[in-house]
Design a protein around this motif. Structure first.
Motif, PDB file in Angstrom:
ATOM      1  N   LEU A   7       0.837  -1.201   0.000  1.00 46.39           N
ATOM      2  CA  LEU A   7       0.000   0.000   0.000  1.00 46.39           C
ATOM      3  C   LEU A   7       0.874   1.255   0.000  1.00 46.39           C
ATOM      4  O   LEU A   7       0.572   2.230  -0.690  1.00 46.39           O
ATOM      5  CB  LEU A   7      -0.938   0.002   1.211  1.00 46.39           C
ATOM      6  CG  LEU A   7      -2.050  -1.039   1.170  1.00 46.39           C
ATOM      7  CD1 LEU A   7      -2.782  -1.077   2.511  1.00 46.39           C
ATOM      8  CD2 LEU A   7      -3.012  -0.772   0.038  1.00 46.39           C
ATOM      9  N   GLY A  10       1.996   2.262  -3.281  1.00 53.11           N
ATOM     10  CA  GLY A  10       0.966   2.767  -4.177  1.00 53.11           C
ATOM     11  C   GLY A  10       0.131   1.711  -4.868  1.00 53.11           C
ATOM     12  O   GLY A  10      -0.629   2.020  -5.783  1.00 53.11           O
ATOM     13  N   GLN A  12      -2.910  -0.388  -5.598  1.00 53.17           N
ATOM     14  CA  GLN A  12      -4.325  -0.141  -5.349  1.00 53.17           C
ATOM     15  C   GLN A  12      -5.136  -1.397  -5.638  1.00 53.17           C
ATOM     16  O   GLN A  12      -4.736  -2.235  -6.454  1.00 53.17           O
ATOM     17  CB  GLN A  12      -4.823   0.991  -6.258  1.00 53.17           C
ATOM     18  CG  GLN A  12      -4.128   2.314  -6.035  1.00 53.17           C
ATOM     19  CD  GLN A  12      -4.462   2.908  -4.684  1.00 53.17           C
ATOM     20  OE1 GLN A  12      -5.608   2.886  -4.264  1.00 53.17           O
ATOM     21  NE2 GLN A  12      -3.452   3.417  -4.001  1.00 53.17           N
ATOM     22  N   PRO A  13      -6.312  -1.532  -4.999  1.00 55.09           N
ATOM     23  CA  PRO A  13      -7.192  -2.662  -5.315  1.00 55.09           C
ATOM     24  C   PRO A  13      -7.512  -2.689  -6.810  1.00 55.09           C
ATOM     25  O   PRO A  13      -7.716  -1.651  -7.431  1.00 55.09           O
ATOM     26  CB  PRO A  13      -8.448  -2.372  -4.493  1.00 55.09           C
ATOM     27  CG  PRO A  13      -7.956  -1.543  -3.348  1.00 55.09           C
ATOM     28  CD  PRO A  13      -6.853  -0.699  -3.932  1.00 55.09           C
ATOM     29  N   GLN A  15      -5.454  -3.552  -9.176  1.00 54.21           N
ATOM     30  CA  GLN A  15      -4.233  -3.536  -9.983  1.00 54.21           C
ATOM     31  C   GLN A  15      -3.644  -4.942 -10.058  1.00 54.21           C
ATOM     32  O   GLN A  15      -3.931  -5.803  -9.236  1.00 54.21           O
ATOM     33  CB  GLN A  15      -3.187  -2.601  -9.381  1.00 54.21           C
ATOM     34  CG  GLN A  15      -3.463  -1.151  -9.605  1.00 54.21           C
ATOM     35  CD  GLN A  15      -2.308  -0.292  -9.118  1.00 54.21           C
ATOM     36  OE1 GLN A  15      -1.719  -0.556  -8.085  1.00 54.21           O
ATOM     37  NE2 GLN A  15      -2.004   0.739  -9.872  1.00 54.21           N
ATOM     38  N   ALA A  39      -5.406  -6.611  -4.829  1.00 51.49           N
ATOM     39  CA  ALA A  39      -4.770  -6.636  -6.147  1.00 51.49           C
ATOM     40  C   ALA A  39      -4.739  -8.081  -6.654  1.00 51.49           C
ATOM     41  O   ALA A  39      -5.114  -9.011  -5.946  1.00 51.49           O
ATOM     42  CB  ALA A  39      -3.360  -6.062  -6.068  1.00 51.49           C
TER      43      ALA A  39
END
Length: 50
Positions: A7, A10, A12-13, A15, A39
């Motif tokens: 997290l 960077g 993100q859900p 990805q 992810a």
């Protein structure tokens, strides 16, 4: 703890995250961390050709 690091980088859900490593406990730990942040893991093993 590894999920928190992802997290912080960077991730993100939703990805995709490339995970290139041989089969090991560490591979499984990173896979679970990637899934924990929402992810998707894209596995790539070192023995794959170019």
């Amino acid at each position: 703890m590894r999920a928190r690091g992802l997290l912080g980088m960077g991730v993100q859900p939703g990805q995709r995250v490339l995970l290139m490593a041989p089969n090991s406990v560490e591979w499984a730990m990173m896979d679970f961390a990637i899934l924990a942040v929402g992810a998707a893991t894209v596995p790539a093993y070192p023995s794959y050709g170019p």
